[in-house]
Design an enzyme around this catalytic site. Structure first.
Site, mmCIF file in Angstrom:
data_model
loop_
_atom_site.group_PDB
_atom_site.id
_atom_site.type_symbol
_atom_site.label_atom_id
_atom_site.label_comp_id
_atom_site.label_asym_id
_atom_site.label_seq_id
_atom_site.Cartn_x
_atom_site.Cartn_y
_atom_site.Cartn_z
ATOM 1 N N HIS A 1 55.610 48.723 -1.854
ATOM 2 C CA HIS A 1 54.241 48.525 -2.641
ATOM 3 C C HIS A 1 53.441 47.860 -1.841
ATOM 4 C CE1 HIS A 1 52.484 49.700 -6.899
ATOM 5 N NE2 HIS A 1 51.442 49.043 -6.124
ATOM 6 N N ASP B 1 58.025 51.859 -8.808
ATOM 7 C CA ASP B 1 58.582 50.442 -8.265
ATOM 8 C C ASP B 1 58.035 49.585 -8.906
ATOM 9 O OD1 ASP B 1 56.093 50.361 -7.452
ATOM 10 O OD2 ASP B 1 56.580 50.228 -5.092
ATOM 11 N N TYR C 1 51.611 56.422 -12.460
ATOM 12 C CA TYR C 1 52.493 55.629 -12.981
ATOM 13 C C TYR C 1 52.942 56.339 -14.265
ATOM 14 C CZ TYR C 1 50.771 51.884 -10.144
ATOM 15 O OH TYR C 1 50.158 50.958 -9.019
#
Length: 369
Positions: A257, A167, A139
């Site tokens: 996700h 996302d 991330y």
């Protein structure tokens, strides 16, 4: 296979075994989705609405299931998608998953929120196969020094690609976790990759931060930081796929996700064809979301995916029987995909083409004309 796990032929059986042994709070953490869990269900249901038109008399005695991707070769077009906190499923955790992936000669994408540090995960894979490929999921952090430190750790560990999950500008809202009050890991477990980062006390942890301020500029900076192939995960809009390719990504992962971020998103398989068309062969596209059988793998590849990622089924295998359970998941998918490919008259994944995919009940004859 250990004596504790009888042979099974479908992944649903491993799921039920996992449900029986997992703490119900941890099961719901793995199994749950965002909001009303509409997208969670649609990821699987969308596959059931699709069928494959087989080709016949094509003279294929054997099949080659392997694919080459930036960051490693897979002996079957299935990689292990990044998932968090494997030690909630099994005491060994991510190293067990890594060893099973290496034995199957496929790729583990090790999560940033791993309960075992990335160096130990890679070492576990390489203990089985010295050439094993492990990718690191990342991330992008609003503090770019933290991002850089994580990248350097992945490089030192020997990771062969980075997978940037894009996302998650904010955390998804998971009602199951809220109902259980599950907000922290049990004592003795932690997101080990987050130790000793800038801003953390010695030996201490930083939180993984989601921030809507993270932008394409952060990806550009990451591209300057490392020579590792970059995959961008969480792409659903074709325009974002084009922007990513223009910025030098090595591959795209079409994913919502696992239904854990936005309950307004489409099923991943429904978003796949438009992204494949937008990319136009410039980089490979992986489909991640809802794959529960080797037949699903075949459908995704026919729609243009180079490979698929599988997340929750791996966790069910890990919970049911550790490394042997993960190996069983990969064995089942390999066998089912090979069988589907044979029935479609294919010799290798490239023989699966979009004209073979039809919607159930939509008139196959018209589509074939």
């Amino acid at each position: 296979m250990s004596a504790g796990l009888a042979p099974c032929t479908v992944l649903a059986e491993l799921h039920e075994k996992a449900r029986a042994v997992l703490d119900p709070v941890h099961y719901d953490y793995y199994a749950g989705g965002v909001g009303d869990e509409v997208v969670l269900g649609e990821n699987e249901a969308a596959f059931r609405r699709l069928a494959l038109l087989p080709r016949v008399l094509r003279g294929r005695a054997t099949r080659d299931l392997g694919v080459d991707l930036p960051g490693g070769r897979l002996d079957l077009p299935v990689l292990i998608a990044p998932t968090a906190f494997h030690r909630l499923a099994h005491p060994v955790g991510e190293p067990a998953t890594a060893r099973a992936a290496a034995a199957a000669r496929t790729v583990l994408v090790s999560g940033m929120a791993s309960t075992v540090a990335i160096g130990d995960v890679v070492a576990a894979a390489r203990s089985v196969d010295a050439d094993a490929s492990v990718w690191f999921q990342l991330y992008l952090q609003p503090d770019e020094d933290v991002t850089e430190c994580l990248v350097r750790r992945a490089e030192r560990a020997g990771c062969t690609a980075l997978v940037v999950t894009a996302d998650s500008p904010v955390f998804g809202r998971h009602r199951r976790d809220a109902r259980h009050g599950f907000h922290d890991l049990p004592a003795g477990l932690a997101a080990e990759n987050m130790r000793d980062l800038p801003g953390a006390p010695p030996g201490g942890l930083r939180d993984i931060e989601m921030s809507p301020a993270v932008s394409w500029a952060h990806l550009d900076r990451l591209r300057e930081l490392t020579s590792l192939p970059l995959w961008l995960k969480g792409v659903l809009h074709p325009r974002d796929a084009v922007l990513a390719v223009e910025r030098g990504v090595a591959g795209i992962v079409v994913s919502n996700h696992g239904g854990r971020q936005s309950d307004l998103a489409p099923a991943a398989i429904e978003a796949l064809p438009a992204v494949v068309d937008a990319v136009a062969g410039r980089v490979p596209v992986v489909l991640d979301g809802g794959v529960r059988s080797g037949g699903d793998v075949a459908v995704a590849l026919a729609l243009g995916a180079a490979a698929v990622g599988v997340g929750r089924p791996v966790l069910w295998g890990l919970a049911a029987d550790g490394e042997a359970g993960v190996a069983k998941v990969l064995d089942v998918l390999r066998d089912e995909f090979d069988h589907a490919l044979a029935l479609c008259g294919g010799r290798d994944p490239a023989d699966l083409t979009r004209d073979m995919v039809v919607s159930r009940g939509a008139g196959v004859i018209a589509r074939c004309g």
